[in-house]
Design a protein around this motif. Structure first.
Motif, mmCIF file in Angstrom:
data_model
loop_
_atom_site.group_PDB
_atom_site.id
_atom_site.type_symbol
_atom_site.label_atom_id
_atom_site.label_comp_id
_atom_site.label_asym_id
_atom_site.label_seq_id
_atom_site.Cartn_x
_atom_site.Cartn_y
_atom_site.Cartn_z
ATOM 1 N N ARG A 126 0.835 -1.210 0.000
ATOM 2 C CA ARG A 126 0.000 0.000 0.000
ATOM 3 C C ARG A 126 0.874 1.267 0.000
ATOM 4 N NH1 ARG A 126 -5.266 1.412 1.086
ATOM 5 N NH2 ARG A 126 -5.334 3.627 1.509
ATOM 6 N N PHE A 127 1.894 1.270 0.864
ATOM 7 C CA PHE A 127 2.761 2.447 0.974
ATOM 8 C C PHE A 127 3.538 2.684 -0.320
ATOM 9 C CE2 PHE A 127 3.119 2.100 5.923
ATOM 10 C CZ PHE A 127 1.836 2.605 6.044
ATOM 11 N N ARG A 128 3.964 1.596 -0.977
ATOM 12 C CA ARG A 128 4.692 1.765 -2.250
ATOM 13 C C ARG A 128 3.804 2.495 -3.269
ATOM 14 N NH1 ARG A 128 5.051 -0.056 -7.181
ATOM 15 N NH2 ARG A 128 3.489 -1.675 -6.939
ATOM 16 N N LEU A 129 2.547 2.101 -3.332
ATOM 17 C CA LEU A 129 1.620 2.725 -4.291
ATOM 18 C C LEU A 129 1.357 4.183 -3.953
ATOM 19 C CD1 LEU A 129 -0.903 -0.219 -4.818
ATOM 20 C CD2 LEU A 129 0.756 0.680 -6.475
ATOM 21 N N GLN A 130 1.248 4.489 -2.635
ATOM 22 C CA GLN A 130 0.946 5.889 -2.282
ATOM 23 C C GLN A 130 2.215 6.743 -2.195
ATOM 24 O OE1 GLN A 130 -1.363 5.158 1.292
ATOM 25 N NE2 GLN A 130 0.255 5.759 2.678
ATOM 26 N N GLY A 131 3.403 6.089 -2.233
ATOM 27 C CA GLY A 131 4.674 6.831 -2.221
ATOM 28 C C GLY A 131 4.991 7.478 -0.897
ATOM 29 N N SER A 132 4.435 6.939 0.204
ATOM 30 C CA SER A 132 4.718 7.482 1.540
ATOM 31 C C SER A 132 4.286 6.464 2.585
ATOM 32 C CB SER A 132 3.956 8.794 1.770
ATOM 33 O OG SER A 132 2.562 8.537 1.770
ATOM 34 N N GLY A 133 4.700 6.719 3.837
ATOM 35 C CA GLY A 133 4.293 5.850 4.941
ATOM 36 C C GLY A 133 5.491 5.408 5.762
ATOM 37 N N SER A 134 5.229 5.004 7.020
ATOM 38 C CA SER A 134 6.275 4.482 7.898
ATOM 39 C C SER A 134 5.925 3.070 8.327
ATOM 40 C CB SER A 134 6.407 5.341 9.169
ATOM 41 O OG SER A 134 7.007 6.574 8.877
ATOM 42 N N LEU A 135 6.861 2.161 8.071
ATOM 43 C CA LEU A 135 6.712 0.761 8.470
ATOM 44 C C LEU A 135 7.680 0.501 9.606
ATOM 45 C CD1 LEU A 135 6.908 -1.384 5.205
ATOM 46 C CD2 LEU A 135 5.005 -1.285 6.795
ATOM 47 N N VAL A 136 7.177 -0.010 10.725
ATOM 48 C CA VAL A 136 8.057 -0.245 11.865
ATOM 49 C C VAL A 136 7.939 -1.700 12.315
ATOM 50 C CG1 VAL A 136 8.615 0.438 14.239
ATOM 51 C CG2 VAL A 136 7.705 2.140 12.628
ATOM 52 N N GLY A 137 9.070 -2.359 12.476
ATOM 53 C CA GLY A 137 9.089 -3.716 13.027
ATOM 54 C C GLY A 137 9.856 -3.699 14.334
ATOM 55 N N VAL A 138 9.218 -4.205 15.402
ATOM 56 C CA VAL A 138 9.900 -4.220 16.697
ATOM 57 C C VAL A 138 10.669 -5.536 16.844
ATOM 58 C CG1 VAL A 138 9.662 -4.048 19.202
ATOM 59 C CG2 VAL A 138 8.172 -2.684 17.715
ATOM 60 N N GLY A 139 11.980 -5.430 16.688
ATOM 61 C CA GLY A 139 12.855 -6.584 16.850
ATOM 62 C C GLY A 139 13.388 -6.627 18.268
ATOM 63 N N SER A 140 14.680 -6.924 18.408
ATOM 64 C CA SER A 140 15.281 -6.980 19.742
ATOM 65 C C SER A 140 16.799 -7.050 19.607
ATOM 66 C CB SER A 140 14.784 -8.217 20.486
ATOM 67 O OG SER A 140 15.524 -8.417 21.680
ATOM 68 N N VAL A 141 17.491 -6.573 20.650
ATOM 69 C CA VAL A 141 18.942 -6.793 20.688
ATOM 70 C C VAL A 141 19.241 -8.298 20.679
ATOM 71 C CG1 VAL A 141 19.514 -4.623 21.864
ATOM 72 C CG2 VAL A 141 18.968 -6.645 23.237
ATOM 73 N N ALA A 142 18.275 -9.095 21.118
ATOM 74 C CA ALA A 142 18.472 -10.560 21.157
ATOM 75 C C ALA A 142 18.667 -11.146 19.759
ATOM 76 C CB ALA A 142 17.277 -11.229 21.838
ATOM 77 N N GLY A 143 18.269 -10.396 18.715
ATOM 78 C CA GLY A 143 18.438 -10.889 17.349
ATOM 79 C C GLY A 143 19.840 -10.682 16.800
ATOM 80 N N ASP A 144 20.698 -9.979 17.575
ATOM 81 C CA ASP A 144 22.038 -9.657 17.063
ATOM 82 C C ASP A 144 23.050 -10.786 17.257
ATOM 83 O OD1 ASP A 144 21.086 -7.269 16.214
ATOM 84 O OD2 ASP A 144 22.277 -6.015 17.558
ATOM 85 N N ARG A 145 22.758 -11.723 18.183
ATOM 86 C CA ARG A 145 23.614 -12.911 18.361
ATOM 87 C C ARG A 145 22.726 -14.092 18.739
ATOM 88 N NH1 ARG A 145 29.570 -12.271 18.530
ATOM 89 N NH2 ARG A 145 29.500 -14.511 18.173
ATOM 90 N N GLY A 146 23.186 -15.288 18.413
ATOM 91 C CA GLY A 146 22.473 -16.488 18.866
ATOM 92 C C GLY A 146 22.897 -16.801 20.286
#
Ligand code: NAP
Length: 246
Positions: A126-146
């Motif tokens: 949807r955002f690509r078509l409208q040419g604007s928007g903010s997409l946010v994914g909440v990850g974690s520092v835990a994803g930086d190492r196993g």
């Protein structure tokens, strides 16, 4: 113009604080999660000081991937458009150091990664078509190492990091902001009763930092102190890291 936002995983913790923060900033928000009663309470708190109801609840289980498109369309129609999508849903069940449980791992990946892909893809298109928007994914520092603690949780957050990077590389040229948020420990129901949590912050502080990063289009550590810490941790060679109790 009044911004329109969806927060997925909004019934408690960081997501609930994001709903309140967005409403305080003047946005209209749909709060998504499974526990409808909690969502209604979150929205009531967010709307309490407003002249009009700006936060609305929508019950949905993110493991229902087939149902995501219908939920997304219904919400966007109700909001009359969309400017911000924040995927905050997540689970981190306790996993013992000698526990190897593929079904539990599947649940973690389903909520933390597959659900994220389902919601973020819809908003990305949807955002690509409208040419604007903010997409946010909440990850974690835990994803930086196993780490020893929860392999599937670490893997789900590492997967989210890479998925968000691909979205950013696809969408930057179309004017869409893609933000990967990596909090350290936050005081929420997810971490209740766990000890040894360094640099613990509250959910409101975490939400404030996320909302001030909506235009950042990159990876944001919350609090920012985690960026140099994780940069250092990422340089620790595997032969040493495997001997550490983290
Ligand atoms: N707390 C921390 O220390 C910390 C640190 C780094 C990253 N994070 C990340 O921050 C995000 C929010 O966590 P939190 O600490 O705020 O935890 P939380 O209070 O437990 O909130 C988790 C949210 O995810 C939702 N959720 C879980 N399973 C779901 C499902 N199947 N369908 C729809 N929604 C679902 C929950 O809603 P329902 O149960 O009502 O569905 C709840 O709203 C998570 O992605 C977590 O991994 C947390």
């Amino acid at each position: 113009m009044q911004q329109r936002a969806i927060v997925v995983g909004a019934s408690s913790g960081i997501g609930a604080a994001l709903v309140e923060g967005l409403v305080r900033r003047g946005a209209r928000v749909t709060a998504v999660a499974r526990r409808g009663e909690l969502l209604v309470e979150v929205c009531a708190r967010a709307n309490a000081e407003q002249h009009e109801a700006r936060a609305t609840a929508y019950v949905h289980d993110v493991t229902d991937v087939e149902g995501t498109a219908a939920a997304f369309q219904a919400i966007v129609q109700e909001l009359d458009g969309l400017d911000i999508l924040i995927y905050c849903a997540g689970i981190m069940p306790e996993i013992g150091p000698d526990q190897y449980d593929p079904l539990l791992d599947q649940q973690i990946v389903q909520v933390n990664l597959i659900g994220a892909m389902a919601w973020l893809n819809l908003a990305a298109e949807r955002f690509r078509l409208q040419g604007s928007g903010s997409l946010v994914g909440v990850g974690s520092v835990a994803g930086d190492r196993g780490r020893i603690g929860n392999p599937a949780y670490c893997a789900s957050k590492a997967g989210l990091h890479t998925f968000m990077e691909s979205l950013r590389n696809r969408l930057d040229r179309h004017g869409v902001k893609v933000v990967t948020v990596k909090p350290g420990p936050v005081d929420t129901p997810m971490t209740a009763g766990r000890d040894k949590l360094p640099l613990l912050i509250d959910a409101e502080r975490c939400a404030r930092d996320i909302l001030s990063s909506l235009e950042a289009s990159g990876t944001v550590y919350v609090p920012g102190t985690w960026r140099p810490i994780m940069a250092a941790i990422q340089t620790i060679p595997s032969v040493f890291f495997r001997r550490m109790d983290v």
